[in-house]
Design a protein around this motif. Structure first.
Motif, PDB file in Angstrom:
ATOM      1  N   TYR A 155       0.865  -1.182   0.000  1.00 51.23           N
ATOM      2  CA  TYR A 155       0.000   0.000   0.000  1.00 51.23           C
ATOM      3  C   TYR A 155       0.895   1.224   0.000  1.00 51.23           C
ATOM      4  N   ILE A 156       0.715   2.110  -0.984  1.00 52.96           N
ATOM      5  CA  ILE A 156       1.538   3.302  -1.082  1.00 52.96           C
ATOM      6  C   ILE A 156       0.701   4.546  -0.860  1.00 52.96           C
ATOM      7  N   GLY A 157       1.306   5.514  -0.210  1.00 47.68           N
ATOM      8  CA  GLY A 157       0.670   6.811  -0.010  1.00 47.68           C
ATOM      9  C   GLY A 157       1.740   7.842   0.263  1.00 47.68           C
ATOM     10  N   ARG A 158       1.390   9.117   0.074  1.00 42.36           N
ATOM     11  CA  ARG A 158       2.343  10.171   0.438  1.00 42.36           C
ATOM     12  C   ARG A 158       2.358  10.344   1.953  1.00 42.36           C
ATOM     13  N   PHE A 159       1.235  10.081   2.603  1.00 41.46           N
ATOM     14  CA  PHE A 159       1.127  10.175   4.063  1.00 41.46           C
ATOM     15  C   PHE A 159       1.612  11.542   4.560  1.00 41.46           C
ATOM     16  N   GLN A 160       1.037  12.601   3.965  1.00 38.58           N
ATOM     17  CA  GLN A 160       1.396  13.978   4.302  1.00 38.58           C
ATOM     18  C   GLN A 160       0.221  14.680   4.977  1.00 38.58           C
ATOM     19  N   SER A 197       6.557   9.752  -2.963  1.00 33.52           N
ATOM     20  CA  SER A 197       7.169  11.088  -3.078  1.00 33.52           C
ATOM     21  C   SER A 197       8.171  11.306  -1.953  1.00 33.52           C
ATOM     22  N   ALA A 198       9.015  10.300  -1.734  1.00 36.40           N
ATOM     23  CA  ALA A 198       9.934  10.312  -0.595  1.00 36.40           C
ATOM     24  C   ALA A 198      10.935  11.458  -0.633  1.00 36.40           C
ATOM     25  N   GLY A 199      11.215  11.985  -1.799  1.00 38.19           N
ATOM     26  CA  GLY A 199      12.188  13.070  -1.900  1.00 38.19           C
ATOM     27  C   GLY A 199      11.610  14.444  -1.632  1.00 38.19           C
ATOM     28  N   ASP A 200      10.292  14.546  -1.465  1.00 38.84           N
ATOM     29  CA  ASP A 200       9.651  15.846  -1.294  1.00 38.84           C
ATOM     30  C   ASP A 200       9.436  16.170   0.178  1.00 38.84           C
ATOM     31  N   ALA A 254       0.419  11.951  15.486  1.00 37.60           N
ATOM     32  CA  ALA A 254       0.300  13.309  16.024  1.00 37.60           C
ATOM     33  C   ALA A 254       1.481  13.635  16.931  1.00 37.60           C
ATOM     34  N   ALA A 255       1.926  12.649  17.706  1.00 37.32           N
ATOM     35  CA  ALA A 255       3.079  12.866  18.588  1.00 37.32           C
ATOM     36  C   ALA A 255       4.339  13.163  17.771  1.00 37.32           C
ATOM     37  N   VAL A 256       4.507  12.483  16.648  1.00 36.22           N
ATOM     38  CA  VAL A 256       5.663  12.745  15.786  1.00 36.22           C
ATOM     39  C   VAL A 256       5.583  14.167  15.237  1.00 36.22           C
ATOM     40  N   GLU A 294      10.439  11.394   8.601  1.00 36.24           N
ATOM     41  CA  GLU A 294       9.371  11.752   9.534  1.00 36.24           C
ATOM     42  C   GLU A 294       8.112  10.949   9.248  1.00 36.24           C
ATOM     43  N   ARG A 295       7.818  10.731   7.978  1.00 32.78           N
ATOM     44  CA  ARG A 295       6.640   9.929   7.619  1.00 32.78           C
ATOM     45  C   ARG A 295       6.857   8.464   7.975  1.00 32.78           C
ATOM     46  N   VAL A 296       8.093   7.970   7.833  1.00 24.95           N
ATOM     47  CA  VAL A 296       8.398   6.605   8.274  1.00 24.95           C
ATOM     48  C   VAL A 296       8.092   6.476   9.768  1.00 24.95           C
ATOM     49  N   MET A 297       8.500   7.473  10.551  1.00 25.03           N
ATOM     50  CA  MET A 297       8.212   7.436  11.991  1.00 25.03           C
ATOM     51  C   MET A 297       6.717   7.452  12.260  1.00 25.03           C
TER      52      MET A 297
END
Length: 172
Positions: A5-10, A36-39, A148-150, A51-54
């Motif tokens: 499953y892929i997402g930008r998760f932004q 969009s890992a480079g953005d 949210a904590a991240v 940060e999104r990985v966290m």
């Protein structure tokens, strides 16, 4: 069976979390691609891949399923995008998406694609959550607590407010 499953998760929000919960019932292992890992550091993409990985890793820890979170940088050639994703990810048997382009690309590459109904899409949408952060409105109630904590830890709200500000000059 391993799903993808892929997402930008932004940012990673409750809609994503609901989708992961549904996927976890269908597969034995799950790969979550950070698109969009480079953005980063823009109004549309305020958070870094790390940060999104966290956010994702901490949020999905509650599910009893091996999960691998992998950053996937953009590739501006749709005809080879699936092979790019496959080269950056553990092997997977089925992809999950509701994005028409992503579905088409996976299907053309011979990958099974499954969709699931959107969950509260009218409010659980990245642009809406980012606008709430910019405007100082409630956003945290729509995001899993670990994500949210991240965001709080990294000063994410202050970042998006600052990068969304303008001095009237052209953007760099």
């Amino acid at each position: 069976m391993r799903g993808f499953y892929i997402g930008r998760f932004q940012p990673y929000h409750a809609g994503h979390h609901h989708m992961v919960e549904e996927i976890a019932e269908q597969v034995d292992e799950l790969v979550l691609g950070i698109g969009s890992a480079g953005d980063s550091h823009t109004q549309r993409d305020p958070f870094t891949a790390g940060e999104r990985v966290m956010m994702v890793t901490k949020s999905v820890a509650e599910f009893d399923i091996p999960t691998y979170v992998v950053p996937i940088e953009d590739l501006d050639r749709n005809s080879v995008w699936v092979s790019h994703v496959q080269s950056m990810s553990p092997a997977f048997d089925v992809a999950f998406s509701n994005n028409p382009l992503v579905i088409r690309l996976f299907e053309e590459a011979g990958v099974e694609v499954r969709q699931s109904p959107m969950f509260r899409r009218e409010i659980l949408e990245g642009a809406e959550l980012r606008e709430r952060m910019i405007d100082g409105e409630d956003w945290a109630s729509l995001i899993p607590d670990p994500a949210a904590a991240v965001i709080r830890e990294i000063g994410g709200v202050e970042r998006i407010q600052q990068v969304s500000d303008t001095d009237g000059a052209d953007d760099i």
